[in-house]
Each structure stands twice: as C-alpha cells, then as structure tokens.
Design a protein around this motif. Structure first.
Motif, short mmCIF file in Angstrom:
data_model
loop_
_atom_site.label_atom_id
_atom_site.label_comp_id
_atom_site.label_asym_id
_atom_site.label_seq_id
_atom_site.Cartn_x
_atom_site.Cartn_y
_atom_site.Cartn_z
N ARG A 84 0.86 -1.18 0.00
CA ARG A 84 0.00 0.00 0.00
C ARG A 84 0.90 1.24 0.00
NH1 ARG A 84 -3.56 1.95 5.01
NH2 ARG A 84 -4.70 3.61 3.97
N ARG B 95 0.97 13.93 -3.54
CA ARG B 95 -0.38 13.45 -3.87
C ARG B 95 -0.96 14.24 -5.03
NH1 ARG B 95 -3.63 14.12 0.91
NH2 ARG B 95 -3.73 16.27 0.27
N VAL C 128 -3.59 10.70 -6.84
CA VAL C 128 -4.35 9.86 -5.92
C VAL C 128 -3.71 9.95 -4.54
CG1 VAL C 128 -5.14 8.23 -7.69
CG2 VAL C 128 -3.03 7.76 -6.45
N GLU D 166 -3.75 7.30 -2.39
CA GLU D 166 -3.14 6.01 -2.10
C GLU D 166 -3.44 5.05 -3.23
OE1 GLU D 166 -5.49 3.17 0.70
OE2 GLU D 166 -5.69 5.20 1.53
N GLU D 167 -2.61 4.01 -3.30
CA GLU D 167 -2.83 2.96 -4.29
C GLU D 167 -2.18 1.68 -3.81
OE1 GLU D 167 -1.04 3.78 -8.13
OE2 GLU D 167 0.61 4.85 -7.19
N VAL E 120 -0.01 -1.46 -4.98
CA VAL E 120 0.90 -1.79 -6.08
C VAL E 120 1.57 -3.13 -5.82
CG1 VAL E 120 1.34 0.64 -6.64
CG2 VAL E 120 2.88 -0.56 -5.08
N ARG F 137 5.28 4.88 -13.91
CA ARG F 137 3.88 4.43 -13.97
C ARG F 137 2.96 5.39 -14.71
NH1 ARG F 137 1.80 0.37 -10.77
NH2 ARG F 137 -0.05 1.58 -10.28
N HIS G 152 3.23 10.42 -11.77
CA HIS G 152 4.26 9.78 -10.95
C HIS G 152 5.64 10.31 -11.34
CE1 HIS G 152 1.04 6.80 -10.27
NE2 HIS G 152 1.69 6.48 -9.16
#
Length: 83
Positions: free
Chosen positions: A2, A10, A15, A17-18, A20, A39, A43
């Motif tokens: 996470r 951000r 986002v 959170e993500e 991966v 990505r 990013h």
C-alpha cells in the motif's frame, strides 16, 4: 503493498493512495521510487527529484536503502519542518 501520497506528492500523482505489486527487483525505497516514476506522467513529475521526497515504511521514517516487502505500507511526503 500500500502506497500513500501526501501534500504536493499526492497532487502530482493524482491519488492519495494505491495498491501496487512491484517486480521482485524492487527491494528498497529507492528502487520503489524509480519504479513508481515510470507508472504515469504524474508519478514521473512527483518523483523527478527524489531528494525532495521523504518516505516512511510502516510509519517509521526510512531512507532510500531501506528494504520494502509485500504487505508494507509506504508513505511519500515532502520534507516536514517545524514552526
């Protein structure tokens, strides 16, 4: 794994959170940052100057050589100052 993003990190990533699943070659914070940077354009912008980003692994501050593993919570944020 996470990944959480805070403040301008951000905003650039787009986002908060993500989840991966980086490849096995990603073994530390520095490697994770490099992998995340490809990505998306957001990013890439966020991680363009990795020295301006701080990290925490499972809520403990961590440097670029700190190992990362599946199930870890990684947070990226700008340097924090007091005042």
């Amino acid at each position: 794994m996470r990944v959480l993003y805070f403040a301008w990190v951000r905003q650039k990533v787009g986002v908060a959170e993500e989840a991966v699943s980086p490849p096995d070659e990603v073994r530390d914070i520095g490697g994770l940052m490099a992998w995340l940077a490809v990505r998306s354009p957001g990013h890439a912008a966020a991680f363009a100057n990795a020295k301006t980003i701080r990290a925490a692994v499972n809520q403990d501050f961590a440097g670029p050589d700190h190992p990362v593993r599946r199930g870890d919570e990684i947070a990226f944020f700008p340097p924090v100052t007091g005042g």
